[in-house]
Design a protein around this motif. Sequence first.
Motif, short mmCIF file in Angstrom:
data_model
loop_
_atom_site.label_atom_id
_atom_site.label_comp_id
_atom_site.label_asym_id
_atom_site.label_seq_id
_atom_site.Cartn_x
_atom_site.Cartn_y
_atom_site.Cartn_z
N MET A 1 0.86 -1.21 0.00
CA MET A 1 0.00 0.00 0.00
C MET A 1 0.89 1.25 0.00
N THR A 2 0.69 2.11 -0.97
CA THR A 2 1.47 3.36 -0.95
C THR A 2 0.76 4.37 -0.06
N ARG A 3 1.55 5.10 0.68
CA ARG A 3 0.96 6.07 1.60
C ARG A 3 1.27 7.47 1.11
N LYS A 4 0.37 8.37 1.41
CA LYS A 4 0.60 9.77 1.02
C LYS A 4 1.83 10.29 1.77
N PRO A 5 2.65 11.13 1.12
CA PRO A 5 3.77 11.69 1.87
C PRO A 5 3.26 12.54 3.02
N ILE A 6 4.05 12.60 4.06
CA ILE A 6 3.62 13.32 5.25
C ILE A 6 3.73 14.82 5.03
N ASN A 7 2.63 15.51 5.26
CA ASN A 7 2.65 16.98 5.16
C ASN A 7 2.67 17.54 6.58
N LEU A 8 3.82 18.10 6.92
CA LEU A 8 4.03 18.53 8.29
C LEU A 8 3.05 19.63 8.73
N ASP A 9 2.71 20.50 7.79
CA ASP A 9 1.79 21.60 8.14
C ASP A 9 0.45 21.06 8.63
N ASP A 10 0.00 19.97 8.00
CA ASP A 10 -1.27 19.36 8.43
C ASP A 10 -1.17 18.91 9.89
N TYR A 11 -0.03 18.32 10.21
CA TYR A 11 0.18 17.85 11.58
C TYR A 11 0.16 19.01 12.57
N VAL A 12 0.94 20.05 12.23
CA VAL A 12 1.05 21.19 13.15
C VAL A 12 -0.33 21.82 13.35
N GLU A 13 -1.02 22.07 12.25
CA GLU A 13 -2.35 22.68 12.35
C GLU A 13 -3.31 21.81 13.13
N GLY A 14 -3.30 20.52 12.81
CA GLY A 14 -4.21 19.58 13.46
C GLY A 14 -3.98 19.51 14.96
N VAL A 15 -2.71 19.45 15.35
CA VAL A 15 -2.39 19.37 16.78
C VAL A 15 -2.77 20.67 17.47
N LEU A 16 -2.38 21.80 16.87
CA LEU A 16 -2.67 23.08 17.53
C LEU A 16 -4.18 23.33 17.64
N ALA A 17 -4.93 22.77 16.70
CA ALA A 17 -6.39 22.89 16.78
C ALA A 17 -6.96 21.94 17.83
N GLY A 18 -6.12 21.06 18.34
CA GLY A 18 -6.57 20.12 19.37
C GLY A 18 -7.36 18.96 18.81
N THR A 19 -7.20 18.69 17.52
CA THR A 19 -7.97 17.61 16.89
C THR A 19 -7.38 16.25 17.31
N ARG A 20 -8.23 15.48 17.97
CA ARG A 20 -7.79 14.23 18.56
C ARG A 20 -7.04 13.32 17.58
N SER A 21 -7.59 13.17 16.36
CA SER A 21 -6.96 12.22 15.44
C SER A 21 -5.56 12.70 15.05
N TRP A 22 -5.39 14.01 14.96
CA TRP A 22 -4.06 14.53 14.62
C TRP A 22 -3.09 14.39 15.80
N VAL A 23 -3.62 14.51 16.99
CA VAL A 23 -2.76 14.31 18.17
C VAL A 23 -2.24 12.87 18.16
N GLY A 24 -3.14 11.93 17.88
CA GLY A 24 -2.76 10.52 17.82
C GLY A 24 -1.72 10.27 16.74
N ARG A 25 -1.99 10.85 15.55
CA ARG A 25 -1.05 10.66 14.45
C ARG A 25 0.31 11.27 14.76
N ALA A 26 0.29 12.45 15.39
CA ALA A 26 1.56 13.12 15.71
C ALA A 26 2.36 12.28 16.70
N ILE A 27 1.68 11.68 17.66
CA ILE A 27 2.40 10.85 18.63
C ILE A 27 2.97 9.61 17.94
N THR A 28 2.20 9.04 17.03
CA THR A 28 2.70 7.89 16.28
C THR A 28 3.97 8.28 15.52
N LEU A 29 3.96 9.48 14.96
CA LEU A 29 5.15 9.95 14.23
C LEU A 29 6.35 10.11 15.18
#
Length: 336
Positions: A1-29
């Motif tokens: 399965m090919t995965r989309k390249p990681i876009n760091l801005d999405d992570y930063v925005e998602g975490v700062l917005a407090g979005t749970r799924s992004w927090v989880g993904r950021a910790i996985t990273l």
Amino acid sequence: MTRKPINLDDYVEGVLAGTRSWVGRAITLVESTRPDHRALAQQLLAALAPHAGRARRVGITGVPGVGKSTFIDALGVRLTGAGRRVAVLAVDPSSTRTGGSILGDKTRMSRLANDPAAFVRPSPTVGTLGGVAKATREAMVVVEAAGYDVVLIETTGVGQSETAVAEMVDSFLLLALARTGDQLQGIKKGVVELADVITVNKADGPHAREALMAARELAGALRLLHGADPGRLPPVLTCSALDGTGLDQVWDRLVEHQDALAATGELAQRRRNQQIRWMWDMVRAGLLDELRDEPAVIATAEQVEQKLRTDAITPSQAAELVLDAFRHRSTTTSRN
Ligand code: GDP
């Protein structure tokens, strides 16, 4: 399965917005040990760091069965009820051996795990205690940047895990059980010395009196232990994680402890010192990784281990030979 390249801005925005799924993904990273992920994780942490650091950081330890997860579940729900956002992290190096993370397991904290104002994350399973502790420290940056203003870090007494957790929190809570007589024997001495607050759990029903007596006895033993410095004596309380008795008082003492440190400037100092020690931890771990990957070192190590087995050399001679192999390694070989 090919995965989309990681876009760091999405992570930063998602975490700062407090979005749970992004927090989880950021910790996985940040937990990932893949070299390309490590580089991205460092960029992510650098972007999040200015938004972190505003939480109350509390470490919680105690032997298995003392009631840590029940306690965290009950305390966490009280705190979210009072408008706080609570993140629960864990340092459980034993989970790397069993293959499954025990601490912070969502099924163990069912109320909190389903609470929209809480985030429960099991212990990372990345090898050594050093690796687990590093991943948890970095996860703390993520959850704080996401706006969680209470971070509870759970640990068992495995290896040096309490010391590792004490190194990343402002206050350290020890949960104890009521056992009369040898109060301090059941608890590792070093752990008592790390504790800023101690509470005897399961002070309910027929055990309430016993717990109270145990707390008194423990307080007396601590006075003997600390002797010269009574100002540093941790308060000893009783509570019931099951029915909620005493939980507010335990939290109040933890808050008092942290506020007292903040008032004298010690809190900022402590956190700065922690950062410096973390840096050296990482330097040490990095050097060791480099050393272990070095072909000349691997070859020398094999030889000196053989010689050690036959008593042909001393351990310090052996260590010197390994270090020499590292010092004189070829630096011209290309590194990727
Ligand atoms: P942990 O291993 O330290 O996380 O302990 P748990 O939270 O899983 O609790 C172990 C057992 O003790 C469970 O059966 C809990 O229901 C029970 N327990 C936890 N806290 C209390 C308490 O305050 N009073 C009583 N009576 N039982 C408790």
